[in-house]
Design a protein around this motif. Sequence first.
Motif, PDB file in Angstrom:
ATOM      1  N   SER A   1       0.857  -1.182  -0.137  1.00 24.48           N
ATOM      2  CA  SER A   1      -0.015   0.320   0.281  1.00 24.48           C
ATOM      3  C   SER A   1       1.118   0.802  -0.023  1.00 24.48           C
ATOM      4  CB  SER A   1      -1.241  -0.148   1.001  1.00 24.48           C
ATOM      5  OG  SER A   1      -1.755   0.650   1.145  1.00 24.48           O
ATOM      6  N   LEU A   2       0.659   2.503  -1.226  1.00 24.65           N
ATOM      7  CA  LEU A   2       1.490   3.863  -1.327  1.00 24.65           C
ATOM      8  C   LEU A   2       0.505   4.369  -0.766  1.00 24.65           C
ATOM      9  CD1 LEU A   2       3.122   2.283  -4.149  1.00 24.65           C
ATOM     10  CD2 LEU A   2       4.396   2.030  -2.001  1.00 24.65           C
ATOM     11  N   GLY A   3       0.898   5.151  -0.149  1.00 25.11           N
ATOM     12  CA  GLY A   3       0.691   7.094  -0.804  1.00 25.11           C
ATOM     13  C   GLY A   3      -0.289   7.043   1.224  1.00 25.11           C
ATOM     14  N   CYS A   4      -1.227   8.037   0.800  1.00 24.59           N
ATOM     15  CA  CYS A   4      -1.258   8.216   2.665  1.00 24.59           C
ATOM     16  C   CYS A   4      -2.886   7.413   2.803  1.00 24.59           C
ATOM     17  CB  CYS A   4      -2.784   9.767   1.680  1.00 24.59           C
ATOM     18  SG  CYS A   4      -4.448   8.833   1.008  1.00 24.59           S
ATOM     19  N   PRO A   5      -3.172   7.617   4.078  1.00 26.54           N
ATOM     20  CA  PRO A   5      -4.608   6.998   5.277  1.00 26.54           C
ATOM     21  C   PRO A   5      -5.488   6.058   4.286  1.00 26.54           C
ATOM     22  CG  PRO A   5      -2.816   8.608   6.317  1.00 26.54           C
ATOM     23  CD  PRO A   5      -3.326   8.772   5.684  1.00 26.54           C
ATOM     24  N   LYS A   6      -5.549   7.808   3.693  1.00 30.44           N
ATOM     25  CA  LYS A   6      -7.602   7.091   2.942  1.00 30.44           C
ATOM     26  C   LYS A   6      -6.657   6.240   1.952  1.00 30.44           C
ATOM     27  CE  LYS A   6      -6.948  11.290   1.578  1.00 30.44           C
ATOM     28  NZ  LYS A   6      -6.688  12.028   2.255  1.00 30.44           N
ATOM     29  N   ASN A   7      -5.574   5.786   0.821  1.00 32.09           N
ATOM     30  CA  ASN A   7      -5.580   4.809   0.518  1.00 32.09           C
ATOM     31  C   ASN A   7      -4.795   3.534   1.653  1.00 32.09           C
ATOM     32  OD1 ASN A   7      -5.572   4.586  -2.217  1.00 32.09           O
ATOM     33  ND2 ASN A   7      -2.783   3.916  -2.128  1.00 32.09           N
ATOM     34  N   LEU A   8      -4.815   3.502   2.941  1.00 29.64           N
ATOM     35  CA  LEU A   8      -4.832   1.968   3.768  1.00 29.64           C
ATOM     36  C   LEU A   8      -5.520   1.852   3.755  1.00 29.64           C
ATOM     37  CD1 LEU A   8      -1.998   0.445   4.962  1.00 29.64           C
ATOM     38  CD2 LEU A   8      -2.337   2.226   6.888  1.00 29.64           C
ATOM     39  N   VAL A   9      -7.174   2.729   4.020  1.00 33.05           N
ATOM     40  CA  VAL A   9      -7.822   2.505   4.537  1.00 33.05           C
ATOM     41  C   VAL A   9      -8.781   1.344   3.830  1.00 33.05           C
ATOM     42  CG1 VAL A   9     -10.304   2.707   5.427  1.00 33.05           C
ATOM     43  CG2 VAL A   9      -8.055   4.010   6.018  1.00 33.05           C
TER      44      VAL A   9
ATOM     45  N   ASN B   1      -1.299  -0.914  -4.113  1.00 33.19           N
ATOM     46  CA  ASN B   1      -2.871  -0.440  -3.904  1.00 33.19           C
ATOM     47  C   ASN B   1      -1.818   0.919  -4.288  1.00 33.19           C
ATOM     48  OD1 ASN B   1      -4.267   0.958  -4.005  1.00 33.19           O
ATOM     49  ND2 ASN B   1      -4.960   0.891  -1.650  1.00 33.19           N
ATOM     50  N   THR B   2      -1.430   1.539  -5.294  1.00 33.55           N
ATOM     51  CA  THR B   2      -0.054   2.830  -5.570  1.00 33.55           C
ATOM     52  C   THR B   2      -0.850   4.136  -5.357  1.00 33.55           C
ATOM     53  OG1 THR B   2      -2.258   3.349  -7.791  1.00 33.55           O
ATOM     54  CG2 THR B   2       0.138   1.794  -8.326  1.00 33.55           C
ATOM     55  N   CYS B   3      -0.638   4.935  -5.434  1.00 36.22           N
ATOM     56  CA  CYS B   3      -0.814   6.797  -5.543  1.00 36.22           C
ATOM     57  C   CYS B   3      -0.251   7.099  -6.380  1.00 36.22           C
ATOM     58  CB  CYS B   3       0.206   6.942  -4.052  1.00 36.22           C
ATOM     59  SG  CYS B   3      -0.395   9.204  -3.751  1.00 36.22           S
ATOM     60  N   GLY B   4      -1.311   8.293  -6.587  1.00 32.39           N
ATOM     61  CA  GLY B   4      -0.589   9.031  -8.374  1.00 32.39           C
ATOM     62  C   GLY B   4      -1.475  10.814  -7.739  1.00 32.39           C
ATOM     63  N   PHE B   5      -0.661  11.205  -6.948  1.00 32.99           N
ATOM     64  CA  PHE B   5      -0.689  12.692  -6.231  1.00 32.99           C
ATOM     65  C   PHE B   5      -0.189  13.677  -7.185  1.00 32.99           C
ATOM     66  CE2 PHE B   5      -1.220  15.896  -2.687  1.00 32.99           C
ATOM     67  CZ  PHE B   5      -1.486  16.521  -3.469  1.00 32.99           C
ATOM     68  N   ILE B   6       0.790  13.625  -6.735  1.00 31.20           N
ATOM     69  CA  ILE B   6       2.283  14.512  -7.583  1.00 31.20           C
ATOM     70  C   ILE B   6       2.953  13.095  -8.231  1.00 31.20           C
ATOM     71  CG2 ILE B   6       1.679  15.452  -5.835  1.00 31.20           C
ATOM     72  CD1 ILE B   6       3.858  15.255  -4.368  1.00 31.20           C
ATOM     73  N   GLU B   7       4.155  13.878  -8.916  1.00 32.11           N
ATOM     74  CA  GLU B   7       5.012  12.978  -9.673  1.00 32.11           C
ATOM     75  C   GLU B   7       5.823  12.508  -8.554  1.00 32.11           C
ATOM     76  OE1 GLU B   7       7.181  12.027 -12.993  1.00 32.11           O
ATOM     77  OE2 GLU B   7       5.095  13.033 -12.633  1.00 32.11           O
ATOM     78  N   SER B   8       6.404  12.828  -7.841  1.00 33.67           N
ATOM     79  CA  SER B   8       7.075  11.739  -7.022  1.00 33.67           C
ATOM     80  C   SER B   8       6.328  10.312  -6.348  1.00 33.67           C
ATOM     81  CB  SER B   8       7.762  12.417  -5.604  1.00 33.67           C
ATOM     82  OG  SER B   8       6.806  12.983  -4.581  1.00 33.67           O
ATOM     83  N   ALA B   9       5.039  10.066  -5.980  1.00 32.18           N
ATOM     84  CA  ALA B   9       4.526   9.259  -5.713  1.00 32.18           C
ATOM     85  C   ALA B   9       3.855   8.248  -7.058  1.00 32.18           C
ATOM     86  CB  ALA B   9       2.701  10.077  -5.170  1.00 32.18           C
TER      87      ALA B   9
ATOM     88  N   TYR C   1       0.217 -13.678 -10.438  1.00 30.49           N
ATOM     89  CA  TYR C   1      -0.538 -12.701 -10.803  1.00 30.49           C
ATOM     90  C   TYR C   1      -0.678 -11.889 -10.159  1.00 30.49           C
ATOM     91  CZ  TYR C   1      -3.261 -17.777 -11.263  1.00 30.49           C
ATOM     92  OH  TYR C   1      -3.895 -18.237 -11.698  1.00 30.49           O
ATOM     93  N   LEU C   2      -0.170 -10.415 -10.904  1.00 31.44           N
ATOM     94  CA  LEU C   2       0.005  -8.870 -10.553  1.00 31.44           C
ATOM     95  C   LEU C   2      -0.978  -7.786 -10.687  1.00 31.44           C
ATOM     96  CD1 LEU C   2       1.837  -6.989  -9.635  1.00 31.44           C
ATOM     97  CD2 LEU C   2       3.071  -6.699 -11.894  1.00 31.44           C
ATOM     98  N   ILE C   3      -1.910  -7.507 -10.098  1.00 36.60           N
ATOM     99  CA  ILE C   3      -2.931  -6.444  -9.841  1.00 36.60           C
ATOM    100  C   ILE C   3      -2.546  -4.977  -9.520  1.00 36.60           C
ATOM    101  CG2 ILE C   3      -5.062  -6.182  -8.989  1.00 36.60           C
ATOM    102  CD1 ILE C   3      -4.980  -9.366  -8.625  1.00 36.60           C
ATOM    103  N   VAL C   4      -2.778  -4.420  -9.683  1.00 41.14           N
ATOM    104  CA  VAL C   4      -2.984  -3.249  -9.918  1.00 41.14           C
ATOM    105  C   VAL C   4      -4.140  -2.018  -9.393  1.00 41.14           C
ATOM    106  CG1 VAL C   4      -1.379  -0.495 -10.909  1.00 41.14           C
ATOM    107  CG2 VAL C   4      -0.282  -2.774 -11.391  1.00 41.14           C
ATOM    108  N   THR C   5      -4.259  -1.384  -8.189  1.00 42.73           N
ATOM    109  CA  THR C   5      -5.293  -1.318  -7.799  1.00 42.73           C
ATOM    110  C   THR C   5      -5.315   0.724  -7.283  1.00 42.73           C
ATOM    111  OG1 THR C   5      -5.030  -1.105  -5.442  1.00 42.73           O
ATOM    112  CG2 THR C   5      -6.256  -2.770  -6.891  1.00 42.73           C
ATOM    113  N   GLY C   6      -5.903   1.652  -6.899  1.00 43.20           N
ATOM    114  CA  GLY C   6      -5.816   3.159  -6.467  1.00 43.20           C
ATOM    115  C   GLY C   6      -5.420   4.100  -7.303  1.00 43.20           C
ATOM    116  N   CYS C   7      -4.672   5.545  -6.704  1.00 42.14           N
ATOM    117  CA  CYS C   7      -5.030   5.812  -7.821  1.00 42.14           C
ATOM    118  C   CYS C   7      -4.240   6.747  -8.836  1.00 42.14           C
ATOM    119  CB  CYS C   7      -4.154   7.200  -7.003  1.00 42.14           C
ATOM    120  SG  CYS C   7      -5.415   7.644  -5.479  1.00 42.14           S
ATOM    121  N   LEU C   8      -2.902   5.503  -9.301  1.00 43.84           N
ATOM    122  CA  LEU C   8      -2.341   5.444 -10.527  1.00 43.84           C
ATOM    123  C   LEU C   8      -3.054   4.209 -10.851  1.00 43.84           C
ATOM    124  CD1 LEU C   8       0.388   7.138 -11.318  1.00 43.84           C
ATOM    125  CD2 LEU C   8       0.752   4.403 -11.767  1.00 43.84           C
TER     126      LEU C   8
END
Length: 486
Positions: free
Chosen positions: A7-15, A44-52, A74-81
Amino acid sequence: MKLGLISLGCPKNLVDSEVMLGIIEKYKIEITNDPEEAEIIIVNTCGFIESAKQESIETILSMSSYKTDGCCNYLIVTGCLAQRYAQELFADMPEVDAIVGTNVYKDIATVIDCVMQGQRVLHLTENDLLPTEGNSLMQAEKTAQRDLHSAHDPKEKQAQTKKQVQTQEIMPNQKQLAADPRKLTTPHYMAYLKIAEGCDNFCSFCAIPLIRGRYISKPYEQVMAEAKDLVARGVKELVVIAQDTTRYGQDRYGKLRLAELLRDLNGLEGLKWIRVLYSYPNTFTDELIEAYATLPKVCHYVDLPLQHASDRLLHAMRRRDRLAETRSLLKKLRDRIPDIVVRTTFIVGFPGETEEDFAILKEFVTEQKFENAGVFQYSQEENTAAAAMPDQIPEEIKQRRYDELMAIQAGISEDIHKSLEDRELEVVVEGYDEEEKDLAVARSYREAPDIDGSIFVEDAPGLQPGDFIRIRVDQGFAYEVVANRI
């Protein structure tokens, strides 16, 4: 079968990650922290800013290596990105078996079913069509339900032969769900309580509304049900989060209800601390200030992402607050709650930021002496209003302004921490220093988990994570405090 989730990014993503793990755990899949032994890996990705975004891409590529060097099938990608760049990821990363958007986490078991059947899945909305036939995770439960229904409906057997069904017929939308099943990944004594999804602020620099959609408050009863469940599971500190916590209730009930929510949370037996993150100045009401001041379990810790102090730039950022209003709010908070701790964030290098604008910001930070402040360099995010603005600031100027403001804040933080010397505080123990085994690591009401600095408690053997103890501060430094147990 074993599954690993990063899980990457903020606590909201962690939930959201914890919700997925809670669903997956129901199907007897073993959760592992070792990607080398995981047959399924979710990022579970973050896509908020470039570094994320860069961190997310690097993590996906790193996890994909376990398809050849580990057990991963199997590789699954979720989240903002995944939500924001789904088509590009799907086309450019054939090693990814499924991409899942931010509003359909509840379908994760169905997605796993599909990839185990050899299908490649792109699933972003409720209306996507997902194949669901097979003999994997959900088959036994589905078979029992179908057999029961077929006995009364002869059309059901014919319907079973269809290759695709609407996603919304499989599982309801995450935004409409109540107390989500969650496998907590935080320490046993604390958990995040997400009370809303999305954002209606539409700040010109921010892509969150494009990714997460409009603001939707969780139903009040559902928030309270989840809070009660978390406390019953041993949680002592609830951290209330949303993209804009102070707006809670406005969309669903026509009024702001955060103060009311804090009052009800304060009544939960067994809970010790309630902390609120991601507040906005324009909806920080006098009623809310009074709730902070009078409710004993609510930490005197206010998180206000102010972003700037120049009214000209605040207007360009589409912020609803202005400098005079912010000063007034901060004065109210400090007058009513003398021991209040204020955390904020600022952006330097926003398009058109002049040296005069930056001087206003430096003066404001020096004047207000925030206990905690984070500084970010402006990130030009595509499809945001600010990305198309003229007068984009060169990277070297952003870096200089970042360094200057961080140096000012470091000095302020050190002075504040030194002023705590000889003060007694209640802290929660989080663990021990890796090198000095008798040096406990702790937090007080003044520090949010994984955001602010730590308190190091000397000569404290035998303590366990989650213990609440009293300490006396011996020394204060820029980013940490050294103390002794009383």
